[in-house]
Design an enzyme around this catalytic site. Sequence first.
Site, PDB file in Angstrom:
ATOM      1  N   PRO A   2       0.927  -1.285  -0.082  1.00  0.00           N
ATOM      2  CA  PRO A   2       0.087  -0.008   0.282  1.00  0.00           C
ATOM      3  C   PRO A   2       0.977   1.153   0.050  1.00  0.00           C
ATOM      4  O   PRO A   2       1.794   1.520   1.098  1.00  0.00           O
ATOM      5  CB  PRO A   2      -0.791  -0.135   1.283  1.00  0.00           C
ATOM      6  CG  PRO A   2      -0.739  -1.682   1.786  1.00  0.00           C
ATOM      7  CD  PRO A   2       0.419  -2.090   1.275  1.00  0.00           C
ATOM      8  N   GLU A   3       0.540   1.995  -0.722  1.00  0.00           N
ATOM      9  CA  GLU A   3       1.204   3.604  -1.109  1.00  0.00           C
ATOM     10  C   GLU A   3       0.138   4.602  -1.268  1.00  0.00           C
ATOM     11  O   GLU A   3      -1.108   4.011  -1.195  1.00  0.00           O
ATOM     12  CB  GLU A   3       2.346   3.508  -2.156  1.00  0.00           C
ATOM     13  CG  GLU A   3       3.300   2.631  -1.899  1.00  0.00           C
ATOM     14  CD  GLU A   3       4.595   2.650  -2.723  1.00  0.00           C
ATOM     15  OE1 GLU A   3       4.992   3.642  -3.086  1.00  0.00           O
ATOM     16  OE2 GLU A   3       5.350   1.750  -2.879  1.00  0.00           O
ATOM     17  N   LYS A  51      -0.860   7.562   3.716  1.00  0.00           N
ATOM     18  CA  LYS A  51      -1.144   6.171   3.967  1.00  0.00           C
ATOM     19  C   LYS A  51      -2.350   5.846   4.838  1.00  0.00           C
ATOM     20  O   LYS A  51      -2.534   4.615   5.229  1.00  0.00           O
ATOM     21  CB  LYS A  51       0.120   5.485   4.243  1.00  0.00           C
ATOM     22  CG  LYS A  51       1.265   5.605   3.111  1.00  0.00           C
ATOM     23  CD  LYS A  51       2.270   4.852   3.419  1.00  0.00           C
ATOM     24  CE  LYS A  51       3.398   4.939   2.359  1.00  0.00           C
ATOM     25  NZ  LYS A  51       4.767   4.358   2.555  1.00  0.00           N
ATOM     26  N   ASN A 165       7.870   2.177  -0.802  1.00  0.00           N
ATOM     27  CA  ASN A 165       8.958   1.726  -1.289  1.00  0.00           C
ATOM     28  C   ASN A 165       9.057   1.734  -2.827  1.00  0.00           C
ATOM     29  O   ASN A 165      10.328   1.732  -3.413  1.00  0.00           O
ATOM     30  CB  ASN A 165       9.261   0.515  -0.882  1.00  0.00           C
ATOM     31  CG  ASN A 165      10.906   0.260  -0.662  1.00  0.00           C
ATOM     32  OD1 ASN A 165      11.555   1.083  -0.040  1.00  0.00           O
ATOM     33  ND2 ASN A 165      11.017  -1.189  -0.646  1.00  0.00           N
ATOM     34  N   ARG A 250      14.398  -1.261   4.143  1.00  0.00           N
ATOM     35  CA  ARG A 250      13.556  -1.574   2.812  1.00  0.00           C
ATOM     36  C   ARG A 250      14.333  -1.903   1.623  1.00  0.00           C
ATOM     37  O   ARG A 250      15.229  -1.417   1.326  1.00  0.00           O
ATOM     38  CB  ARG A 250      12.455  -0.333   2.765  1.00  0.00           C
ATOM     39  CG  ARG A 250      11.843   0.258   3.766  1.00  0.00           C
ATOM     40  CD  ARG A 250      10.616  -0.457   4.056  1.00  0.00           C
ATOM     41  NE  ARG A 250       9.829   0.004   5.117  1.00  0.00           N
ATOM     42  CZ  ARG A 250       9.127   0.897   5.009  1.00  0.00           C
ATOM     43  NH1 ARG A 250       8.831   1.394   3.658  1.00  0.00           N
ATOM     44  NH2 ARG A 250       8.275   1.475   6.053  1.00  0.00           N
TER      45      ARG A 250
END
Length: 281
Positions: A2-3, A51, A165, A250
């Site tokens: 999810p972004e 987010k 990311n 990440r």
Amino acid sequence: MPEGDTVWQAARRLHEALAGKALTRSDFRVPKYATVDLTGRTVLGTIPRGKHLLTRFEGGLTLHTHLRMEGAWKVYGMGERWRGGPAHQIRAVLGTVDRTAVGYRLQVLELLRTGEEGRVVGHLGPDLLGPDWDPERALANVLADPARPLGEALLDQRNLAGIGNVYKSELCFLLGVTPWLPVGALPADRAEKLPGLAKKLLEANRDRPVRRTTGLHRHDLFVYGRAPRPCLRCHTPVRVADQGDGSQDRPTYWCPTCQPGPAPAPGAPQRRRDRHPRRTA
């Protein structure tokens, strides 16, 4: 993962399914709210903030949720089988006469007074998909710590809200710099492009089922998830390594030819397996 774009889509699905309707079912499967029942309250709507998701109810209550890495809100019609995961992963159920929203693997779930929403989202920088978007302030936030690696600055939601990311890696590729470049070393012409480019990418993808940054028919992303396959521009093998302060590393993808500059030391641990991007919202 999810972004900002996938959270925007989740908010739209929740809003279209629930807004303006009274709840006929309310079930929170976390200890703190296990006895809370919102049945009978009308859902005023759901909005995204970076987010974060804010679902508002009559009576001045807001449900704040965050999808983190694996969370998802699914919406089902009457009699439709729930398919978002096993029952023990369900954290919230909000039902109306014709739709049911089910929250799976929600790592953040809390009820608060609507007037106190600032407590959970007030720290966020300008939202790339929100009405508060301010490119000048977003860029100033990113550049405020000249020694900080660009990739880390882009992920910091206090600078600008919505980048995760995938977009971190793709933005750095499109800017032609490595994610490890200190933000103070970012050329002025590329720094000027950064806010507009980030907004363009998220806006282009908020209505798509598959995230795409390349404009190419057969390839959706330039570098994210592509190691060790060839770069789409120069054919150099794409590389992947962890980036972070050690507390939340990440996987970060980049092309060492198209993105010259600082990179992890040759002996630094690197990921051996590719991680393919997917949407979970």
